[in-house]
Structures are given as structure tokens and as C-alpha cells.
Enzyme design. Structure first.
Site, short mmCIF file in Angstrom:
data_model
loop_
_atom_site.label_atom_id
_atom_site.label_comp_id
_atom_site.label_asym_id
_atom_site.label_seq_id
_atom_site.Cartn_x
_atom_site.Cartn_y
_atom_site.Cartn_z
N HIS A 145 0.84 -1.19 0.00
CA HIS A 145 0.00 0.00 0.00
C HIS A 145 0.88 1.26 0.00
CE1 HIS A 145 -3.51 2.47 1.38
NE2 HIS A 145 -2.55 3.17 1.96
N GLU A 146 1.90 1.25 0.84
CA GLU A 146 2.79 2.41 0.91
C GLU A 146 3.57 2.59 -0.39
OE1 GLU A 146 2.33 4.46 3.07
OE2 GLU A 146 1.14 3.22 4.39
N HIS A 149 1.51 4.22 -2.92
CA HIS A 149 1.49 5.67 -2.73
C HIS A 149 2.70 6.30 -3.43
CE1 HIS A 149 -1.92 6.57 -0.33
NE2 HIS A 149 -1.56 5.89 0.73
N GLU A 226 -6.57 6.69 -1.01
CA GLU A 226 -6.42 5.50 -0.17
C GLU A 226 -6.97 4.29 -0.90
OE1 GLU A 226 -4.70 5.09 2.62
OE2 GLU A 226 -4.14 7.16 2.25
#
Lengths: 402, 191
Positions: A145-146, A149, A226
């Protein structure tokens, strides 16, 4: 993936332009209210100047400021091999040009964030609480997930928009204080100028509303990002359950982060504030909803599958831009990784914690003495004496400190 | 006089068209080169990880051997698969040999479950994490490589970039499929 980046870029530009308009408008209005019509230009100039300075600072050292303010410590692969391995796995999967730096935040609340203004200068930070709670697959989901980003250039957006928001809040704050404490003197010294009086009221309203509007804009986009980062994470790991169960554990934790604030909040994987309900001012969509969407991904792991799951769970139109959906090919999910529990995890994590604790102490200048009886003495720097007795076997050791 | 003007217009128009075409071709060409580089880069990533796995195996076997005297066959199949994988000459051969190695290693990891002493060995634990991660890295590198190949192959086959690809000899690349009987099995659905 490239289509996703392009669309993100466009959205960022639209949002930043809107916020810049808001910022400069506010500056002009404040100038008018304070000085009169000839103050508009000055107000705009000051607002723009403040923003420029803050942006320059954040560009040159924003990631360092953020990492430092969260108390993150950069670690070496020896301190936490698994964390490093997972970050490298995701770096490979996402084809990042360089290995992100890895930080651990000594905070018991499980959370993580990424920073760095471009993919070749990125950093990933996770809390100790996160490492203590998650298994390998879940940690992989969070790191994915990071890394998403980073790939989506969300960090650049969050930094730029965050600075803009900060400036707007700052200006509005200065103005409100100025009018509350200083308006009396100015009014009495001057002829009652109706137009200016009206402008002051308008400026007051604007000063109250502008930060709110900016926040709504900012948080709306950050919520959407998100979801996009979740979709990207699944596309990287091909394993939605890992991230879903990680989010479940993270949102189930009642411990709030000690070092987060409203502006840095969108960078974390899950809102660092606990017990907040999802609304217009949330930085993150509700964890419940994100988990539902991830668990509804039955057939595959590409953007299309995520979009489908999102639509069936929320009943809204999709979250992924149509042109990014076109290019995605079919991507199967994978089975649970049976190798992901290679050892008695509780014991391994306890050991890991000790190793990280030692790492921090080492950096603070602690001295370590291995007593023959098996006790490891950890001594803070600048002891008044250089003789130390082992608490178990009573042997006296001599401390040699640099 | 009017004729000359029209001629000039024609020339300008033609020149403009050629210029536009050249710019388009250059753009497509650069895109193809970029795609091909990405494929090569992704392949070198797989290569790095495969080599790392090859280097890891002797160490792993050495550590485990002392605990697992009765598993000679398992070790032999790993060692054999490793030497075959190291001798692979092209993508297709490598796919096959590495698939066999992956299979042998996952069988080995299952057998390890029967040896609690080995599982408690600190050295072995860290080797196991390294192996798990290397397997993952291979899988993710393969995933990234196949994504890059798909994008690149699409470019070489779709109009109009296929024309430029044909002109400058950009050929289709092979996917890296792991040839593993275990992976090709239909997953069992449990309710």
C-alpha cells in the site's frame, strides 16, 4: 499503472490550482480588508510569498522534517531482515528505480507511512506496534500500500496540498486574530467606510470558510487515493486478504499515534486518530469499507477487479478512472502463502523487538556487556562510575566507554 | 503567379505532413525502445534473484543435512534442479529448470515440518526467511517482467506502432512462465 499516474497528476494539478486560487483569493481579500483597494496586490503577494517559502522548505527537507517529527529511526537490514526483505520484494514488484529507505517508529500504535518526493528518493516508515501485530503476508500488504502511494506520486501531492492547506489555515488564523484584537483601533481612527466595512465582513467569512473548503477538497482526494493505493497494493501482491486482515488488525487497535497531526494524517495507511467516524473531514475512508472491498475481490487482482468490488460494496460508481481500467490485463490472485508462518511468531517478534531496542540504544551511545552468566548489561552513556555489578551473578565489570 | 503560390502551398503542406509523420514515428520509436529497455531491466531483476537463490541453496542444504539424515532424495533433487537451472541457456529453458527448483524447494520446506530441532535452529530460521523472501522476489520480478513484456508486445502488435516496430525490427518477447506441475493444478475450492 502509467495511466493511473497520469490521471493522478492531472487531478493533483486541478486540486492544487483550486487551492492556489483559494489561497491567493484569501490573500487579496485580506489585503483589501486591512488596507483597502490598493492592498489587494500586496495581500496576494504576501500570501503567495508565504506559500512559496513553505513549499521550498518542504521540497528541500519535508521528508526529513516528517520523519524526525514522528521519531522515526532509520534501520539497517540486520535490525529487521524480514521488514527489509518485504520492502525489497515490493520494490521489485513495483519496479521502483531505487530501494526506499526503511524506518521504524518506536510507537506501540500499529501504523505506517511513506514519504519522499519521487520514487527514487522514497522512504517507508512503520511503527513497532505494526511489526509486533502483523504476520508476513499482512506486513507485505501494508508495505505494498505504501509503495503504491510512492508509485502513484501521492506523496508529492500530499506534500504540496498539505503545505497549501497549512498556508491557508495560517493566513486565516492571522487574519482572525488581527481583526479580533486590532479592529477597534482601526475603525475609530478612520471615517466609516461602508465598502471597507463590508469587505471586512466578507473577509471574515472567507477566513472562516476557506480553511474548511480547502480541507474538504484535500481530504476528499486523499480518501480516494487511499482506495487507489489499496487497489495498487493488491495488484502488486495479488493477495487482497493480506491487506484486508492487516487493516482489520490496525483499525482494531485502540492505541492512538502519539506523533501525528491533521496535515500529516493522509500519509498514514490508516487514520492515526482513533474512534473518528468517516465524514467530510476524514483523511481516510472507513477501514470497514476498505476491508469489505478487498474481501469482495473474488476473481482477480487487477484494477478492474478492485473497481468491480468497490462498486458492489459501496453502490457508488467506480473509484478507478475509466482510462486506467482499459489497459489492465487479467491478473489472478494467489493462494495464502503457507510459508508465511515460518516460525513461532510470538517468540520471533519478541526477539525482533529486543534487537530494535538494542539498535536504538546503540545509537544513543549505550555500552553493552555480555556477562558470562548470560545476562546482557545495557548501560546508558555518561555513567558516574565505570564499575558495574551484574544483577544476577554479582560479577563486577569495568565499563569502557568511548 | 497564382500557380507559383499554389505550388508553394503544396510544398509547405507536404513538408509539414512529412514533419508531422517524422515526429510521430520518432515518438513511437522512443516508446518502443523504452518498452524494450523496461523488459530487459525487468529480466535482469529476475536474473539477480535467481542467482541469489542458486547461491543460497548450498548453505541451506549444509545447515539442514545434519538434522535430516533420512532425506537424501530431497537433497539430491534440490541439488540436481539447481545445477540444471544454472546451466539454462535461454528464457524457455530457464523457465522449466527454475520451475523444477521451486518445486523441489517447496517439497523440502514441507519435509522440514517433521524436524522440530531443525526448525528451532537460529541459523536455519534466518536462512528460511531469506529463502522465503527470495522465492517472493523471484515471483514479483517475474510478475513485473511479464507485465513489461505484455505492454511491449502489445506495442509491437497494435496499429500504428506495429508498423514502426516492423521497420526497426522490434520483435516480440517471451513471457517467463514457471513450468511447474504444482502451479498449473486447478486450485481446490473449499466451502
Amino acid at each position: 499503472m502509467w495511466e493511473q499516474i497520469r490521471i493522478n497528476k492531472r487531478n493533483s494539478i486541478i486540486l492544487l490550482t483550486a487551492m492556489a486560487g483559494l489561497l491567493l483569493g484569501l490573500g487579496g481579500l485580506l489585503g483589501y480588508a486591512f488596507v483597502g483597494p490598493q492592498g489587494v496586490g500586496v495581500g496576494i503577494l504576501i500570501a503567495g510569498g508565504v506559500w512559496l517559502v513553505m513549499t521550498l522548505i518542504s521540497f528541500s527537507s519535508g521528508d526529513q522534517i516528517l520523519l524526525a517529527s514522528s521519531g522515526a529511526v532509520e534501520v539497517t537490514p540486520e535490525v529487521h531482515p524480514m521488514l527489509f526483505n518485504i520492502v525489497e520484494e515490493m520494490k521489485i514488484a513495483a519496479q521502483l528505480p531505487a530501494m526506499p529507505k526503511v524506518y521504524i517508529i518506536p510507537d506501540p500504535s500499529p501504523n505506517a507511512f511513506a514519504t519522499g518526493r519521487n520514487p527514487s528518493k522514497a522512504a517507508v516508515a512503520v511503527t513497532e506496534g505494526l511489526l509486533a501485530k502483523l504476520n508476513r503476508d499482512e506486513l507485505q500488504g501494508v508495505i505494498a500500500h505504501e509503495v503504491s502511494h510512492i508509485v502513484h506520486r501521492d506523496i508529492l501531492f500530499v506534500t504540496l496540498a498539505g503545505i497549501m492547506l497549512g498556508t491557508i489555515v495560517l493566513l486565516a488564523d492571522v487574519f482572525l486574530r488581527g481583526t479580533i484584537y486590532g479592529s477597534h483601533r482601526r475603525y475609530s481612527s478612520r471615517d466609516n467606510n461602508n465598502a471597507q466595512g463590508l469587505m471586512i465582513i466578507i473577509a471574515l467569512v472567507a477566513a472562516i470558510l476557506a480553511p474548511l473548503m480547502a480541507q474538504i477538497l484535500y481530504f476528499a482526494l486523499s480518501r480516494k487515493r487511499e482506495f487507489l493505493a489499496d487497489a495498487g497494493a493488491v495488484r502488486l501482491t495479488r493477495y487482497p486478504e493480506g491487506l484486508a486482515s492487516a487493516l482489520e488488525k490496525i483499525s482494531g487497535s485502540k492505541v492512538p499515534m502519539q506523533t501525528a497531526n491533521k496535515v500529516t494524517a493522509p500519509m498514514y495507511i490508516s487514520s492515526p486518530f482513533r474512534g473518528a467516524k468517516a465524514n467530510l473531514f476524514s483523511t481516510h475512508p472507513s477501514a470497514e469499507q476498505r476491508i469489505h472491498v478487498l474481501r469482495a475481490m473474488m476473481h482477480g487482482a487487477n484494477y478492474q477487479d478492485y473497481d468491480q468490488a468497490y462498486r458492489s460494496v459501496t453502490g457508488k460508481s467506480g473509484v478507478i478512472p475509466a482510462s486506467a481500467l482499459k489497459e489492465s490485463e487479467s491478473v489472478p490472485t494467489r493462494q495464502a502463502d503457507t510459508r508465511s508462518e515460518p516460525q513461532p511468531q510470538a517468540a520471533a517478534r519478541a526477539q525482533q523487538r529486543i534487537r530494535f531496542g538494542d539498535f536504538i540504544r546503540q545509537q544513543q551511545g549505550f555500552a553493552f556487556i555480555d556477562c558470562p552468566c548470560g545476562v546482557k548489561l545495557k548501560l546508558p552513556p555518561n555513567l558516574p562510575t565505570n564499575k558495574v555489578q551484574c544483577p544476577r551473578c554479582k560479577t563486577v565489570h569495568t565499563v569502557t566507554q568511548s | 503567379m497564382a500557380g507559383l503560390g499554389a505550388m508553394m502551398m503544396m510544398f509547405l503542406l507536404l513538408g509539414g505532413l512529412v514533419l508531422v509523420a517524422a515526429v510521430v514515428v520518432i515518438g513511437i520509436y522512443n516508446g518502443l525502445v523504452g518498452g524494450r529497455n523496461q523488459v530487459d531491466n525487468a529480466w535482469s531483476q529476475i536474473d539477480v534473484q535467481l542467482k541469489r537463490r542458486h547461491d543460497l541453496i548450498p548453505n541451506l542444504v549444509e545447515t539442514a543435512k545434519g538434522y535430516m539424515q533420512h532425506e537424501r532424495q530431497t537433497f539430491e533433487s534440490i541439488t540436481q534442479a539447481r545445477s540444471q537451472a544454472m546451466g539454462a541457456k535461454n528464457v524457455a529453458e530457464a523457465s522449466k529448470a527454475e520451475g523444477a527448483l521451486t518445486d523441489a524447494l517447496s517439497k523440502f520446506m514441507l519435509v522440514v515440518e517433521n524436524y522440530p530441532d531443525l526448525k528451532a535452529n537460529q541459523n536455519f530460521l534466518s536462512l528460511q526467511e531469506t529463502l522465503t523472501s527470495t522465492e517472493n522476489k523471484i515471483a514479483f520480478a517475474r510478475q513485473a517482467y511479464n507485465d513489461a513484456v505484455l505492454t511491449y508486445n502489445n506495442k509491437t502488435q497494435m496499429f500504428p506502432s506495429n508498423i514502426v516496430a516492423g521497420m526497426f525490427n522490434f520483435t516480440k518477447r517471451d513471457f517467463f512462465e514457471i513450468e511447474s506441475p504444482a502451479e498449473r493444478e486447478v486450485p481446490k475450492v473449499k466451502f
